[in-house]
Design a protein around this motif. Structure first.
Motif, mmCIF file in Angstrom:
data_model
loop_
_atom_site.group_PDB
_atom_site.id
_atom_site.type_symbol
_atom_site.label_atom_id
_atom_site.label_comp_id
_atom_site.label_asym_id
_atom_site.label_seq_id
_atom_site.Cartn_x
_atom_site.Cartn_y
_atom_site.Cartn_z
ATOM 1 N N TYR A 176 -17.654 25.021 101.233
ATOM 2 C CA TYR A 176 -18.939 25.022 100.537
ATOM 3 C C TYR A 176 -19.974 25.785 101.368
ATOM 4 O O TYR A 176 -20.848 26.461 100.831
ATOM 5 C CB TYR A 176 -19.379 23.586 100.273
ATOM 6 N N CYS A 177 -19.858 25.690 102.704
ATOM 7 C CA CYS A 177 -20.804 26.401 103.568
ATOM 8 C C CYS A 177 -20.685 27.909 103.383
ATOM 9 O O CYS A 177 -21.670 28.630 103.456
ATOM 10 C CB CYS A 177 -20.578 26.021 105.032
ATOM 11 N N MET A 178 -19.447 28.377 103.122
ATOM 12 C CA MET A 178 -19.257 29.817 102.921
ATOM 13 C C MET A 178 -19.905 30.258 101.612
ATOM 14 O O MET A 178 -20.408 31.366 101.499
ATOM 15 C CB MET A 178 -17.771 30.157 102.912
ATOM 16 N N MET A 179 -19.855 29.362 100.619
ATOM 17 C CA MET A 179 -20.526 29.662 99.355
ATOM 18 C C MET A 179 -22.035 29.740 99.574
ATOM 19 O O MET A 179 -22.735 30.479 98.900
ATOM 20 C CB MET A 179 -20.241 28.568 98.323
ATOM 21 N N ALA A 180 -22.534 28.914 100.491
ATOM 22 C CA ALA A 180 -23.984 28.786 100.646
ATOM 23 C C ALA A 180 -24.583 29.834 101.571
ATOM 24 O O ALA A 180 -25.752 30.173 101.432
ATOM 25 C CB ALA A 180 -24.322 27.387 101.177
ATOM 26 N N CYS A 181 -23.809 30.333 102.515
ATOM 27 C CA CYS A 181 -24.361 31.281 103.502
ATOM 28 C C CYS A 181 -24.754 32.583 102.815
ATOM 29 O O CYS A 181 -23.944 33.209 102.150
ATOM 30 C CB CYS A 181 -23.353 31.558 104.607
ATOM 31 N N PRO A 182 -26.004 33.013 102.963
ATOM 32 C CA PRO A 182 -26.433 34.248 102.300
ATOM 33 C C PRO A 182 -25.928 35.510 102.986
ATOM 34 O O PRO A 182 -26.147 36.597 102.480
ATOM 35 C CB PRO A 182 -27.968 34.185 102.403
ATOM 36 N N TYR A 183 -25.292 35.385 104.155
ATOM 37 C CA TYR A 183 -24.957 36.560 104.958
ATOM 38 C C TYR A 183 -23.458 36.765 105.121
ATOM 39 O O TYR A 183 -23.035 37.586 105.902
ATOM 40 C CB TYR A 183 -25.635 36.446 106.330
ATOM 41 N N LYS A 184 -22.660 36.009 104.420
ATOM 42 C CA LYS A 184 -21.204 36.129 104.535
ATOM 43 C C LYS A 184 -20.794 36.019 106.006
ATOM 44 O O LYS A 184 -19.933 36.745 106.480
ATOM 45 C CB LYS A 184 -20.766 37.482 103.954
ATOM 46 N N ALA A 185 -21.463 35.132 106.698
ATOM 47 C CA ALA A 185 -21.274 35.080 108.145
ATOM 48 C C ALA A 185 -20.076 34.230 108.543
ATOM 49 O O ALA A 185 -19.665 34.251 109.693
ATOM 50 C CB ALA A 185 -22.527 34.526 108.813
ATOM 51 N N VAL A 230 -25.686 24.178 106.721
ATOM 52 C CA VAL A 230 -25.825 22.810 107.239
ATOM 53 C C VAL A 230 -26.263 21.861 106.112
ATOM 54 O O VAL A 230 -25.784 20.735 106.004
ATOM 55 C CB VAL A 230 -26.836 22.778 108.406
ATOM 56 N N ASP A 231 -27.150 22.355 105.259
ATOM 57 C CA ASP A 231 -27.621 21.522 104.149
ATOM 58 C C ASP A 231 -26.480 21.104 103.229
ATOM 59 O O ASP A 231 -26.459 19.976 102.744
ATOM 60 C CB ASP A 231 -28.674 22.277 103.328
ATOM 61 N N VAL A 232 -25.557 22.010 102.943
ATOM 62 C CA VAL A 232 -24.551 21.697 101.929
ATOM 63 C C VAL A 232 -23.319 21.004 102.486
ATOM 64 O O VAL A 232 -22.580 20.365 101.738
ATOM 65 C CB VAL A 232 -24.105 22.968 101.162
ATOM 66 N N CYS A 233 -23.074 21.118 103.784
ATOM 67 C CA CYS A 233 -21.821 20.593 104.345
ATOM 68 C C CYS A 233 -21.692 19.088 104.090
ATOM 69 O O CYS A 233 -22.539 18.304 104.524
ATOM 70 C CB CYS A 233 -21.774 20.863 105.842
ATOM 71 N N PRO A 234 -20.648 18.650 103.374
ATOM 72 C CA PRO A 234 -20.581 17.236 102.997
ATOM 73 C C PRO A 234 -20.379 16.287 104.174
ATOM 74 O O PRO A 234 -20.812 15.149 104.120
ATOM 75 C CB PRO A 234 -19.379 17.175 102.045
ATOM 76 N N THR A 235 -19.719 16.749 105.232
ATOM 77 C CA THR A 235 -19.397 15.827 106.326
ATOM 78 C C THR A 235 -20.337 15.953 107.509
ATOM 79 O O THR A 235 -20.230 15.176 108.460
ATOM 80 C CB THR A 235 -17.971 16.084 106.854
ATOM 81 N N GLY A 236 -21.210 16.951 107.495
ATOM 82 C CA GLY A 236 -22.052 17.165 108.664
ATOM 83 C C GLY A 236 -21.341 17.943 109.760
ATOM 84 O O GLY A 236 -21.831 18.016 110.893
ATOM 85 N N ALA A 237 -20.184 18.538 109.432
ATOM 86 C CA ALA A 237 -19.469 19.339 110.432
ATOM 87 C C ALA A 237 -20.285 20.559 110.835
ATOM 88 O O ALA A 237 -20.265 20.974 111.985
ATOM 89 C CB ALA A 237 -18.104 19.769 109.895
ATOM 90 N N SER A 238 -20.991 21.133 109.868
ATOM 91 C CA SER A 238 -21.912 22.224 110.187
ATOM 92 C C SER A 238 -23.191 21.587 110.692
ATOM 93 O O SER A 238 -23.762 20.729 110.027
ATOM 94 C CB SER A 238 -22.255 23.034 108.926
ATOM 95 N N PHE A 239 -23.633 22.012 111.864
ATOM 96 C CA PHE A 239 -24.855 21.411 112.387
ATOM 97 C C PHE A 239 -25.623 22.414 113.232
ATOM 98 O O PHE A 239 -25.084 23.435 113.655
ATOM 99 C CB PHE A 239 -24.550 20.143 113.191
ATOM 100 N N LYS A 240 -26.884 22.113 113.427
ATOM 101 C CA LYS A 240 -27.738 22.986 114.229
ATOM 102 C C LYS A 240 -28.167 22.238 115.471
ATOM 103 O O LYS A 240 -28.668 21.119 115.379
ATOM 104 C CB LYS A 240 -28.964 23.400 113.406
ATOM 105 N N ARG A 241 -27.948 22.864 116.630
ATOM 106 C CA ARG A 241 -28.410 22.232 117.857
ATOM 107 C C ARG A 241 -29.921 22.372 117.983
ATOM 108 O O ARG A 241 -30.531 23.230 117.364
ATOM 109 C CB ARG A 241 -27.761 22.915 119.072
#
Ligand code: SF4
Ligand code: SF4
Lengths: 407, 243
Positions: free
Chosen positions: B143-152, B115-126
């Protein structure tokens, strides 16, 4: 430093009759053809999805990002000649400020094109431009890149339009500051990825600044040589030799920072496996690192830059080409190698899964990716070509009394 | 809030009270109590999470994986480009040689790097802790895939077929476990949890970590559980037991 006011700013007409460079149409057509193929490749990737690339769910950034990063990082460094001219008032540099700025603009445009066309949804650029997540360094970079483009246009204008020449120094200083921030921002794209072993270092941002200086200068040397031949306006020997030495200094700086980065990583036990992968047994990354970056990209230009018998223009061109080849090798290791190495999700455990947990990810770049990357270079080439044709950016005649000493 | 919603809420409250009397407490009570009326905002009083008991998870069993992918219309993964919302990881302790097996999916981090790295805010936390991707603002930068530590996360590499109405998918966008948000918002549990129980393992417990009476909260209190890569301080909503 020279004190003679340089006749740097001349007004059009750019081409006194009979001196217009030859073969513009053919040169432009060649560049346009490469660009067209690249756009076709991007369209193909978008139609079929990224399944036609070598990228997957572990190596998510591949060859396009190597090209894009190279172009964007080199862009900032290509402005170096203009910066020395504007910020430090060196006349020989100031005369070449327009070429330097034009090149920076062209490289950045080429890099951004590759980056955008590699997106999963490139048609959503409007979304990217209207939805900003201000916590994202990526979003900040978009602002930095667009701002840099605007500043470069302004800078070129102040250099080429006689009325605005007094403004060229303040705008040049702004561009200088902006590009340092921009390169730091680009490096930070990776610095923020704390979970990836390859990037978790405070040295990444300074390394990017050093790389930008070396790569940008290498591209500048090539372009300066080519434009000089195209215009029959040879580059003064003394100036070329200064840049050659400067290239050596920048390459040495990159080598030093890269060495420190890997040595500090080796010091931390948890990074040792990753370093072993990159430096010893991870094919093709270890090969690219030693033969590509250390050999071709570092040793060759260093020898050429400081060996008195390798001072000719051809040797300088070879040094510049070697730096660029080494840059691609280094970026490939930095971007792809770091992703190919498995993430450590369960420290202390050996892992395996149908999703390749614990395994090195294979990555073989596909043709469309390579073509898209080359398209970025083609766009940069076309912009420089058109700019040199339209505006009077190539200095002719003799420079101010050759200033000595490093730039 | 309009009167219709208010009455619906009251009705649900009544149902919850009734369920509390009628059903075994601790299993279904909290689900009904937390069921959200359509249009009602999610509440940060809730923190959805899962507990994976690796001592119960059977090596080689993929009931959770199969259930997830059929629930969301994700084709059975075969190639590195295929999406995997959840996968089974086989583990071997490097010192003792002990083997374990565990499903890994989006960990629904409280501090999600994606969520932190997503440039458009498409990744979000409810507000209730579920991390989602907005299919309509994701530009596919990865970029979110690069940032996720769990390959989720997975990138949709191809045109999609066989979509489910509750799970819109699309080529060129990134997706990941959404904690079966469509079921949870109706008071249900994620498909993987159900499938694991049906297979007789009951290795995954779902619930509200903030509700002291919930089974998950009680079990997290009773035994030492692990958040994967806790050193990264992402404060995951998914916890593991027996690692
Ligand atoms: S596990 Fe990955 S995808 Fe899920 S919230 Fe955390 S960082 Fe995001
Ligand atoms: S791929 Fe989509 S969700 Fe992920 S960072 Fe990019 S825009 Fe955000």
């Amino acid at each position: 430093m020279s004190t003679r006011p340089a006749p740097a700013h001349r007004s059009p007409p750019a081409w006194p009759s009979g001196t217009a460079p030859r073969g513009f149409a053919a040169l432009a057509a060649a560049g346009a053809a490469v660009l067209a193929v690249a756009l076709g490749a991007a369209h193909y990737m978008e139609e079929h999805g990224h399944v036609v690339t070598g990228m997957g769910n572990q190596v998510v950034w591949g060859l396009p990002h190597v090209f894009a990063l190279f172009l964007i990082v080199a862009s900032s460094g290509a402005l170096n000649v203009a910066s020395v001219g504007s910020v430090f008032g060196e006349a020989a540099y100031k005369r070449r400020a327009p070429v330097s700025a034009l090149l920076a603009l062209a490289l950045l445009a080429g890099g951004l094109m590759v980056l955008v066309l590699d997106l999963g949804r490139p048609e959503r650029l409007v979304v990217a431009a209207t939805h900003y997540n201000f916590r994202s360094i990526f979003a900040w970079n978009m602002i930095l890149y667009n701002g840099f483009l605007a500043i470069l246009v302004a800078y070129l204008w102040t250099n080429l339009e006689r009325r605005f020449v007094p403004l060229s120094t303040p705008v040049g200083i702004l561009a200088f500051v902006w590009r340092i921030v921009l390169t730091t921002g680009t490096g930070s794209i990776f610095g923020f990825l704390v979970s990836r072993q390859g990037y978790a270092s405070g040295l990444v941002a300074p390394l990017f600044i050093a790389m930008s200086l070396a790569w940008g200068l290498a591209v500048f040397l090539l372009v300066q040589g080519a434009l000089a031949r195209w215009h029959d306006a040879p580059v003064p020997e003394a100036f070329r030799l200064r840049l050659r030495r400067l290239l050596g200094v920048f390459v040495a700086t990159v080598a030093y920072l890269t060495a420190v980065l890997h040595l500090t990583n080796l010091y931390w036990a948890k990074q040792a496996a990753f370093e072993r992968f990159i430096l010893v047994d991870g094919a093709p990354y270890a090969w690219l690192f030693w033969a590509g970056w250390a050999g071709v990209g570092t040793a060759v230009p260093l020898v050429i830059a400081f060996h008195p018998r390798l001072a000719g223009p051809r040797a300088t061109t070879i040094a510049a080409l070697a730096v660029i080849a080494g840059a691609f090798a280094q970026l490939y290791v930095f971007i792809v190698g770091a992703q190919a190495f498995p993430l450590e999700i369960f420290p202390g455990y050996a892992t395996s899964s149908a999703f390749r947990d614990g395994a090195v990810a294979p990555y073989v770049p596909s043709l469309p990716e390579a073509l898209l990357g080359l398209g970025g270079i083609a766009l940069a080439y076309l912009i420089v070509l058109a700019g040199a044709r339209l505006f009077d950016v190539v200095p002719r005649g003799i420079d101010a009394p050759a200033a000595d000493g490093g730039g | 809030m309009n009167p219709v919603d208010t009455s619906r809420r009251a009705f649900l409250g009544g149902t919850a009270a009734f369920a509390g009397v009628a059903l075994a407490p601790g299993i279904l009570l909290y689900e009904y109590a937390a069921a959200k009326a359509p249009g009602e905002a999610v509440s940060s009083a809730v923190r959805w999470g899962m507990l994976v008991d690796t001592t119960r998870c059977a090596s080689g069993c993929t009931a959770c994986v199969d259930a997830c992918h059929s629930e969301h219309g994700v084709p059975k993964p075969a190639r590195p480009t295929d999406a995997q919302w959840i996968r089974k990881v086989e583990l071997k302790d490097l010192r003792t040689g002990a083997v374990r097996s565990a499903p890994v999916m989006c960990q629904h981090c409280a501090e999600p790097p994606c969520v932190d790295v997503c440039p458009t805010g498409a990744s979000f936390k409810r507000a209730d802790g579920i991390v989602l991707v907005d299919r309509h603002t994701c530009i596919g930068c990865r970029y979110c895939m690069m940032a996720c530590p769990y390959k989720a996360r997975s990138f949709v590499h191809e045109p999609t077929a066989g979509q489910k109405t509750d799970t819109p998918r699309g080529k060129g966008c990134v997706e990941s476990c959404n904690l079966c948000v469509h079921r949870v918002d109706r008071g249900g549990t994620p498909a993987c949890v159900e499938a694991c129980a049906d297979a007789g393992h009951r290795a995954i417990v779902f619930g509200d970590l903030n509700d002291p009476a919930s089974e998950i909260a009680q079990r997290v209190r009773a035994a030492t559980t692990t958040q994967l890569r806790a050193d990264l301080r992402t404060d995951n909503g998914v916890r593991y037991l027996g690692l």
